[in-house]
Scaffold this motif. Structure first.
Motif, short mmCIF file in Angstrom:
data_model
loop_
_atom_site.label_atom_id
_atom_site.label_comp_id
_atom_site.label_asym_id
_atom_site.label_seq_id
_atom_site.Cartn_x
_atom_site.Cartn_y
_atom_site.Cartn_z
N VAL A 83 0.77 -1.26 -0.06
CA VAL A 83 0.00 0.09 0.12
C VAL A 83 0.87 1.36 0.07
O VAL A 83 1.85 1.21 0.42
N VAL A 84 0.44 2.51 -0.48
CA VAL A 84 1.01 3.51 -0.63
C VAL A 84 1.71 4.10 0.52
O VAL A 84 1.32 4.23 1.73
N PHE A 85 2.98 4.11 0.67
CA PHE A 85 3.99 4.40 1.50
C PHE A 85 3.89 5.96 1.76
O PHE A 85 4.14 6.46 2.98
N ALA A 86 4.20 6.90 0.68
CA ALA A 86 4.31 8.35 0.92
C ALA A 86 2.86 8.93 1.50
O ALA A 86 1.85 8.35 1.05
N GLU A 87 3.03 9.96 1.85
CA GLU A 87 1.67 10.90 2.39
C GLU A 87 1.05 11.05 1.20
O GLU A 87 1.62 11.50 -0.04
N ARG A 88 -0.39 11.13 1.20
CA ARG A 88 -1.07 11.08 0.09
C ARG A 88 -2.55 11.85 0.50
O ARG A 88 -3.46 11.39 0.59
N ARG A 89 -2.54 13.34 0.61
CA ARG A 89 -3.49 14.00 0.95
C ARG A 89 -4.60 14.15 -0.07
O ARG A 89 -4.35 14.26 -1.35
N ASP A 90 -5.87 13.93 0.20
CA ASP A 90 -6.73 14.01 -0.98
C ASP A 90 -7.37 15.61 -1.46
O ASP A 90 -7.83 15.56 -2.57
N ARG A 91 -6.80 16.52 -0.88
CA ARG A 91 -6.88 17.94 -1.26
C ARG A 91 -5.98 18.74 -0.54
O ARG A 91 -5.63 18.20 0.66
N ALA A 92 -5.85 19.96 -1.01
CA ALA A 92 -5.02 21.05 -0.37
C ALA A 92 -5.59 21.67 0.80
O ALA A 92 -6.96 21.47 0.83
N GLY A 93 -5.07 22.44 1.72
CA GLY A 93 -5.53 23.02 2.86
C GLY A 93 -5.81 22.37 4.29
O GLY A 93 -5.03 20.96 4.15
N ALA A 94 -6.43 22.64 5.13
CA ALA A 94 -6.10 22.23 6.33
C ALA A 94 -7.13 20.85 6.73
O ALA A 94 -7.16 20.16 7.50
N PRO A 131 -7.17 10.72 -14.14
CA PRO A 131 -8.23 10.42 -13.50
C PRO A 131 -9.14 11.74 -12.84
O PRO A 131 -8.61 12.80 -12.83
N SER A 132 -10.42 11.55 -12.33
CA SER A 132 -11.21 12.66 -11.71
C SER A 132 -10.51 13.57 -10.78
O SER A 132 -10.74 14.70 -10.63
N ASN A 133 -9.83 13.06 -10.06
CA ASN A 133 -9.03 13.70 -8.98
C ASN A 133 -7.42 14.20 -9.20
O ASN A 133 -6.98 14.27 -8.15
N TYR A 134 -7.32 14.07 -10.35
CA TYR A 134 -5.79 14.27 -10.77
C TYR A 134 -5.35 15.66 -10.31
O TYR A 134 -4.38 15.83 -9.48
N ASP A 135 -6.18 16.89 -10.59
CA ASP A 135 -5.62 18.00 -10.35
C ASP A 135 -5.62 18.18 -8.57
O ASP A 135 -4.84 18.82 -8.18
N LYS A 136 -6.58 17.52 -7.94
CA LYS A 136 -6.57 17.75 -6.48
C LYS A 136 -5.24 17.08 -5.78
O LYS A 136 -4.73 17.78 -5.10
N LEU A 137 -5.20 16.02 -6.21
CA LEU A 137 -3.91 15.21 -5.73
C LEU A 137 -2.57 15.99 -6.17
O LEU A 137 -1.80 15.81 -5.36
N MET A 138 -2.60 16.05 -7.43
CA MET A 138 -1.42 16.97 -7.78
C MET A 138 -1.09 18.26 -6.99
O MET A 138 -0.01 18.51 -6.66
N GLN A 139 -1.98 19.06 -6.66
CA GLN A 139 -1.95 20.32 -6.09
C GLN A 139 -1.74 19.95 -4.52
O GLN A 139 -0.84 20.83 -3.87
N ALA A 140 -2.13 18.91 -3.66
CA ALA A 140 -2.17 18.97 -2.55
C ALA A 140 -0.78 18.05 -2.04
O ALA A 140 -0.46 18.22 -0.75
N ASN A 141 -0.21 17.53 -3.09
CA ASN A 141 1.14 16.40 -2.64
C ASN A 141 1.96 17.11 -3.61
O ASN A 141 2.19 16.30 -4.87
N PRO A 142 2.98 18.17 -3.21
CA PRO A 142 4.12 18.58 -4.17
C PRO A 142 5.05 17.48 -4.50
O PRO A 142 5.74 17.64 -5.45
N HIS A 143 5.39 16.45 -3.58
CA HIS A 143 6.16 15.36 -3.92
C HIS A 143 5.70 14.33 -4.68
O HIS A 143 6.32 13.26 -5.25
N LEU A 144 4.50 14.33 -5.25
CA LEU A 144 3.72 13.65 -6.35
C LEU A 144 4.33 14.02 -7.74
O LEU A 144 3.89 15.12 -8.28
#
Length: 546
Positions: free
Chosen positions: A391-402, A479-492
């Motif tokens: 399963v994914v090891f690195a942190e993976r936030r579903d959206r930017a923000g708090a 995928p439909s969540n592409y922009d959200k994940l790329m914005q929320a996770n700079p290490h992606l």
């Protein structure tokens, strides 16, 4: 005693009970528990089947599930097959009798230079599966192998031994695969992988799915065949799991990939049940009943995979984590992140992290496996330390923000466990850490950060996530969540939702990952292309486009 420790100790008691479940307990059990108790209490090989079937009496093709090899060592290979003239029937169409199987290992595909041959016994207690460990071979050599029963000869497989531990091998090319839901589409990616020039394939979990497969094969939408009703239910018993492996391994593309390359396998959840955690089932099934199901699933897994005798399960327990070395270039520490983990915090899905998920006592690996891994890193002298896991090891936030959420089923639900591993890698002086991952049905390229809360923190490793072979059906490039994940996770660094696999070429100075994808799996014949390529340099972790 905290909640995590209490659950762990209770699970240990239940595992012990499942291992020693006797006839008296079976006679008092009811319903599914009784069926599972019966299924998991088969005798050891040879104790119940004194009769031997003459191979000349096998009147139908017995090698319908192909051949496979696995876990290459410097002087040894593991060869596998299973005799099943009718794999869609319980027992595979053979009587409950032992069968002698002849095997042969050669330097060439025509078997003019045979180096080893012998005989093994296919026991009905193990579904007539054969695991042959061939020893005392030359290191870093290609070999070909085949089996024979009566007048029947199996397809030819290709395998290889690993380089010697002290060898300064300059290169190694691997492939990583995961998640092959039969009902979601064809295994076309395997047809292409069979033609790739790779040394070894790592299967990172979800080799099969426990879900029902209907008469038309789900998304495969068969019009030229009808699958038996025995597949149109969830797997629960030993026979269910054996039949499901028979269905999956009947796929010609999967058989081709196994015949072409040695596999190193580890499981995730669906080989048993979705999102189970240690001895805790997904739903409200009594824990003792779930452990019986787990025993059935683990036994069928070992029977149908190219695994050595040391991996053979004992009741609901199976030691699957292990270490392989390929010369001085790479050490592979294959993890099991399912059998020993703490139960998921806040449920199985995406949740706001909190005190329960951040409890330092929570573990993804269990204490023994964690010690084994950190000790192995301290002793490693390899250029690359590679961690094939689920399963994914690195942190993976579903959206930017708090107000972001994290997946509680991934390492994000076990951050203290992840931090202990990263601290252990740093203490051991591991400079080139690479994590291989499956599970999520997409391809990712991720930088592993010392502190995921700080994008400017040091990059301490690289994670390569292999997309699925078929799970999720055709998918999409974005995928439909592409922009959200790329914005929320700079290490992606990379995100693609098509099906396929990834290849990684390890060298002394660099490693190159090629994400290989197919445009569709719900119909046959898709071509394969390289969606993206990335490199990481030895001593300077992090991904850059190739």
């Amino acid at each position: 005693m905290n909640r995590v420790q209490d659950v762990h100790e209770h699970s240990e008691e239940l595992r012990a009970a499942a291992r020693h479940l006797g006839r008296r307990r079976f006679l008092t059990a009811t319903g599914a528990a009784a069926a599972l108790a019966f299924a998991t209490q088969l005798p050891v090989a040879g104790s119940a089947a004194a009769a031997e079937l003459d191979g000349r009496r096998v009147s139908e093709e017995p090698f319908t599930l192909g051949v496979a090899s696995g876990d290459p060592l410097p002087g040894s290979v593991l060869l596998w097959t299973r005799l099943a003239p009718r794999p869609f029937e319980p027992g595979g169409g053979l009587p409950a009798e032992r069968v002698s199987v002849h095997w042969e290992l050669a330097r060439d595909e025509r078997f003019t230079r045979t180096v080893r041959r012998g005989r093994a016994t296919a026991h009905p207690e193990f579904s007539h599966a054969v695991h042959v460990e061939v020893e005392h071979l030359e290191s870093d050599r290609e070999f070909f192998y085949r089996f024979r029963v009566g007048d029947w000869t199996s397809p030819v497989g290709r395998t290889r031994t690993a380089p010697a531990p002290w060898a300064r091998n300059a290169g190694l090319k691997l492939a990583a695969v995961s998640c092959q839901a039969y009902h979601d589409g064809y295994f076309t990616a395997y047809r292409h992988l069979a033609r790739e020039d790779v040394d070894v394939v790592f299967h990172l979990g979800d080799y099969l799915y426990e879900y029902a497969v209907n008469a038309t094969g789900g998304a495969r939408a068969y019009t030229d065949r009808t699958l038996p009703a025995v597949f149109d239910r969830e797997t629960l018993t030993l026979d269910d799991y054996r039949l499901r492996y028979g269905l999956y391994k009947s796929d010609p593309d999967l058989r081709a990939a196994h015949a072409a390359h040695p596999f190193v396998v580890t499981w995730d959840d669906h080989e048993t049940e979705n999102n189970y955690a240690g001895g805790t089932p997904e739903n409200s099934v009594p824990p003792e009943e779930f452990l019986l199901r787990r025993a059935a699933a683990y036994r069928a897994y070992w029977e149908h995979q190219p695994l050595r005798t040391s991996q053979r399960p004992q009741g609901p327990d199976m030691r699957l984590y292990r270490r392989l070395r390929f010369g001085r270039l790479a050490q592979f520490d294959i993890l099991d992140t399912r059998q020993y983990r703490s139960d998921q915090a806040y449920g199985d899905g995406w949740q706001v992290p909190g005190p329960e998920s951040e409890n330092p006592a929570r573990t993804m690996t269990g204490a023994a496996q964690e010690r084994w891994l950190l000790d192995g890193w301290r002793e490693s002298r390899s250029r690359w330390n590679v961690l094939p896991q689920q399963v994914v090891f690195a942190e993976r936030r579903d959206r930017a923000g708090a107000d972001f959420k994290l997946s509680m089923d991934s390492w994000d639900g076990y951050p203290a466990s992840r931090q202990r591993l990263l601290a252990g890698a740093e203490a051991a002086g591991v400079e080139n850490l690479m994590v291989l991952t499956g599970d999520v049905h997409v391809g990712y390229g991720l930088d592993i950060k010392a502190d995921f809360r700080d994008p400017a923190s040091r990059t301490v490793g690289t994670e390569i996530v292999a997309t699925s072979i078929s799970s999720g059906k055709d998918g999409a490039d974005r995928p439909s969540n592409y922009d959200k994940l790329m914005q929320a996770n700079p290490h992606l660094r990379f995100f693609n939702g098509r099906r396929g696999y990834v290849t990684v070429a390890l060298g002394e100075e660099t490693a190159r990952a090629d994400f290989r994808t197919v445009p569709y799996v719900t119909t046959q014949g898709a071509p394969v292309t390289t969606a993206a390529s990335f490199v990481t340099e030895a001593g300077d972790p992090g991904l850059t486009p190739a």
